[in-house]
Design a protein around this motif. Structure first.
Motif, short mmCIF file in Angstrom:
data_model
loop_
_atom_site.label_atom_id
_atom_site.label_comp_id
_atom_site.label_asym_id
_atom_site.label_seq_id
_atom_site.Cartn_x
_atom_site.Cartn_y
_atom_site.Cartn_z
N LEU A 118 60.96 0.31 22.60
CA LEU A 118 61.44 1.38 21.73
C LEU A 118 60.33 2.40 21.44
CD1 LEU A 118 63.56 -0.58 19.10
CD2 LEU A 118 64.41 0.99 20.86
N ILE A 119 59.09 1.93 21.47
CA ILE A 119 57.96 2.82 21.17
C ILE A 119 57.66 3.74 22.35
CG2 ILE A 119 55.49 2.92 20.61
CD1 ILE A 119 55.85 0.19 19.24
N GLU A 120 57.69 3.17 23.56
CA GLU A 120 57.29 3.95 24.73
C GLU A 120 58.11 3.51 25.94
OE1 GLU A 120 56.07 6.84 26.40
OE2 GLU A 120 54.89 6.59 24.56
N ARG A 121 58.18 4.40 26.95
CA ARG A 121 58.93 4.08 28.17
C ARG A 121 58.24 2.94 28.93
NH1 ARG A 121 56.07 8.70 29.35
NH2 ARG A 121 54.79 8.62 31.26
N PHE A 122 59.00 2.30 29.78
CA PHE A 122 58.52 1.13 30.51
C PHE A 122 57.49 1.53 31.56
CE2 PHE A 122 58.92 -2.32 33.67
CZ PHE A 122 58.73 -3.40 32.83
N ALA A 169 53.06 -3.94 26.05
CA ALA A 169 52.14 -3.43 25.03
C ALA A 169 51.03 -2.60 25.66
CB ALA A 169 51.54 -4.59 24.24
N THR A 170 50.56 -3.01 26.85
CA THR A 170 49.54 -2.23 27.55
C THR A 170 50.09 -0.87 27.95
OG1 THR A 170 48.49 -4.24 28.39
CG2 THR A 170 47.99 -2.18 29.53
N GLY A 171 51.34 -0.86 28.42
CA GLY A 171 51.98 0.41 28.76
C GLY A 171 52.09 1.33 27.57
N GLU A 175 49.90 5.17 26.82
CA GLU A 175 50.52 6.43 26.42
C GLU A 175 50.14 6.84 25.00
OE1 GLU A 175 52.28 8.46 28.32
OE2 GLU A 175 52.04 7.12 30.05
N GLN A 176 49.90 5.85 24.14
CA GLN A 176 49.54 6.12 22.75
C GLN A 176 48.33 5.25 22.41
OE1 GLN A 176 52.83 6.13 19.93
NE2 GLN A 176 54.31 6.25 21.59
N ALA A 183 48.40 -3.89 22.12
CA ALA A 183 48.07 -4.47 23.42
C ALA A 183 47.02 -5.57 23.29
CB ALA A 183 47.58 -3.37 24.36
N LEU A 184 46.00 -5.33 22.47
CA LEU A 184 44.96 -6.33 22.29
C LEU A 184 45.53 -7.59 21.65
CD1 LEU A 184 42.02 -7.22 22.39
CD2 LEU A 184 41.64 -6.03 20.22
#
Length: 232
Positions: A118-122, A169-171, A175-176, A183-184
């Motif tokens: 929901l936060i960022e595209r795949f 999460a890395t993706g 982007e952000q 991600a960490l």
């Protein structure tokens, strides 16, 4: 956290400090178990995790008007993680506590993945890289030279699920950049699980292994929960 009211800032900061004190206090005040694999007390483990549940739902309350579903999924994921902690601590009177814990953690990671999407595209590349890491980790730690029971087989999709969370999460972080905390946290969760797998499946009992699990898992969950600060 500039957009937060002063009382909410104090509340969330206080919860983070309380989490750290309970986690560290549970280790400092604990005594090594007979095998020497863990010093962390039960109240240190479950108490610190419970505080993060309160923090996660506090973040949801703050974000419910702007990022309701994302914050809700992250709060649900943390709550399911706490349920998994209860299973692994053998609080519930069931025989297969490992499967119960894996099920709860797995559902929690589905919630984390959904929030990340929901936060960022795949991002296919970061997801694929972490899936390979998860598969290699499962083979080297769980499957290689093991008894290869049904539980060992179930551990593969579980490892890939955790790797998927890290990949998503890395993706998001690519982007952000501020979401690098997400991600960490996901990467530390995967690392913690791989260390735990050496104990559960390969009978590793080196000194302090249980504390290593908690000092990677606890910060992992804290980073994931407090990554919501960047959604404000």
């Amino acid at each position: 956290m500039d957009a937060l009211s002063a009382p909410m800032q104090l509340w969330l900061a206080g919860l983070l400090i309380a989490w750290a004190l309970v986690l560290v206090g549970g280790f400092v005040l604990g005594r090594p178990n007979p095998e020497g694999t863990r010093r962390m007390t039960l109240w240190g483990r479950l108490g610190s995790s419970a505080i993060l549940v309160v923090a996660a739902w506090s973040w949801w309350w703050q974000l419910r008007q702007t990022h309701n579903l994302t914050a809700l999924l992250l709060a649900v994921g943390m709550s399911l993680g706490f349920l998994g902690d209860l299973f692994m601590a053998k609080v519930f009177p069931i025989n297969n506590y490992v499967l119960g814990g894996m099920s709860a953690f797995g559902l929690g990671h589905i919630a984390y993945i959904s929030a990340g999407l929901l936060i960022e595209r795949f991002d296919w590349l970061s997801w694929l890289i972490w899936m390979i890491v998860g598969a290699i980790g499962w083979y080297m730690i769980v499957w290689h030279d093991s008894s290869r029971s049904r539980l060992h087989q179930v551990a593969l999709p579980y490892s890939l699920l955790l790797a998927s969370t890290t990949g998503v999460a890395t993706g998001v972080a690519l982007e952000q950049l501020p979401m690098a905390t997400f991600a960490l946290g996901a990467a530390l969760f995967l690392l913690s699980d791989l260390v735990l797998a050496t104990q559960l499946f390969n009978n590793a009992h080196w000194r302090g292994i249980g504390d290593v699990v908690w000092f990677t898992y606890g910060p992992a969950q804290a980073l994931i929960v407090y990554s919501m600060a960047w959604l404000v």
